[in-house]
Structure formats: C-alpha cells, structure tokens
Design an enzyme around this catalytic site. Structure first.
Site: not given
Length: 225
Positions: A201, A92, A203
């Site tokens: 993102h 990001c 994650e």
C-alpha cells in the site's frame, strides 16, 4: 495534471487520493486529484490509479459493473506505440487485477496485463508465518530494472507496508521491478508499458510510498525501454 482515483467500490479511495495530493506537493507538481467513476473523467485523465481492498472477484465485478474496464483497456493500450497510453497504477488488489486470473473465492479472470495468477500464499504457513501478511517488509529491486524511473530515489531494502493473503505467482522477471520476501518471493512492484502496480500500500508506506507516487506522477513510459 489531472489524476483520477477510480471509484469501483474497491475501497481505500480517500486515503489513496490524499496520498497522491501529498506526493504531488512534495514533488513540486501541480495536480488535481479526483475520485470518480465517470467514464469521461477516466478517459480524459492524465494519470489513473486503481486502489483495492477486499477479494479479487468482488473487485473485478465492481470494475466491470461500472463499465470502466473497456475504457481502462483502451486508454492504456497504446503502450505498444511507444508508451503513449495513459499511465496507470494499481495498488494492492488493484495490482492483482492486472494479472491473468485470481483464485480468491473462486476462479476469476483478470485484466491479463501482466503474466501470472493471483493465489493464496499457502506455503508461508508451513514456515510458521501468519496470514494475512500484515506489516512492513523490505523491497528488493530486480537489478535489471534498477534504473527504472519508478524506482528513482528509492533504495534497495527500503520498506513498504503490506496487507494481503494472496499474491501474484508465476510473474515474469521482465515485468517485476521489485519483490518482497515472506516465506516465498512476492512481486511487490510490476510494470508493463504504461501500466504499473504495487502489492504494498503506497498510501500507507510513508516516505517510500510518497516517493514512489511522485515518480509515478513524473513517469513518461515512452522514455524508458
């Protein structure tokens, strides 16, 4: 393998570290994952990850305040010598910092690792789309890079999770592995030498994010032209 998630007051550190641990386990890799701003830990790591939340300028100031910028530039700079530098992943805003500059809350210089400038996606609002861009979006691979090891096992059109109002503009096709579409093309995955970044993102991107992180942990940049 020692993976360091870089602590520079950029946010989202714990969730990024946990995702890397899960990806390593899923890929059958033995890895220790630490969150650190210790220069020795960063300099000696086998993989480096720079997450990011917040404004470009604040994140760059945080990186410079820790004194880690020259270390990052040094350990990843050997890419011209066969890709022997430490593999790096920016997530990001961490990816945005790789650009030449950013215009969020003023004009700020970036790391200059990839071509282009991070600017607000003003044009999307004229198309009736909202900012920030929040949610799942398709990832479209640049066909010249479809065999890149970072994309191994991923399929064109799969989804990543995005949260941003600024994006890399003027990116070079040679450095852009994948893009998304949100009223305009958004570079979603970039790579140059041993340095890579994702606007989405990883994650938060479930199986797609874990697969990508597993690829990053296995990545040997010198093996790919």
């Amino acid at each position: 393998m020692r993976v360091v998630v870089i602590d520079y007051d950029g946010g989202n550190l714990a969730s990024a570290a946990q995702a890397v641990r899960r990806a390593a386990q899923q890929a059958g890799l033995k890895a220790t994952v630490d969150i650190s701003r210790d220069p020795e830990h960063v300099a000696s790591a086998d993989r480096l990850i720079l997450p990011g939340q917040g404004a470009f300028g604040d994140c760059m100031k945080g990186l410079e305040k820790t004194g880690l910028r020259p270390i990052l530039e040094g350990v990843t700079a050997e890419r011209a010598l066969g890709g022997k530098g430490t593999p790096f992943l920016g997530i990001c805003v961490g990816m945005q910092l790789m650009a030449e500059s950013g215009t969020e809350h003023g004009q700020h210089k970036g790391l200059g690792w990839v071509k282009g400038h991070v600017k607000r996606m003003d044009g999307v609002e004229a198309a009736g789309l909202r900012l920030p861009h929040i949610g799942w979006n398709n990832l479209y691979f640049n066909q010249r890079h479809h065999a890149h090891p970072l994309l191994d096992g991923l399929e064109d059109g799969w989804h990543g999770y995005f949260v941003h109002s600024y994006a890399l503009m003027g990116a070079e096709a040679a450095q852009c592995l994948a893009s998304a579409d949100y009223g305009l093309p958004i570079p979603a995955i970039v790579a140059e030498g041993c340095r890579a970044g994702t606007q989405f993102h990883v994650e938060k991107s479930q199986d797609v994010g874990l697969r990508f992180l597993g690829n990053f942990l296995r990545w040997k940049p010198g093996m790919h032209s």
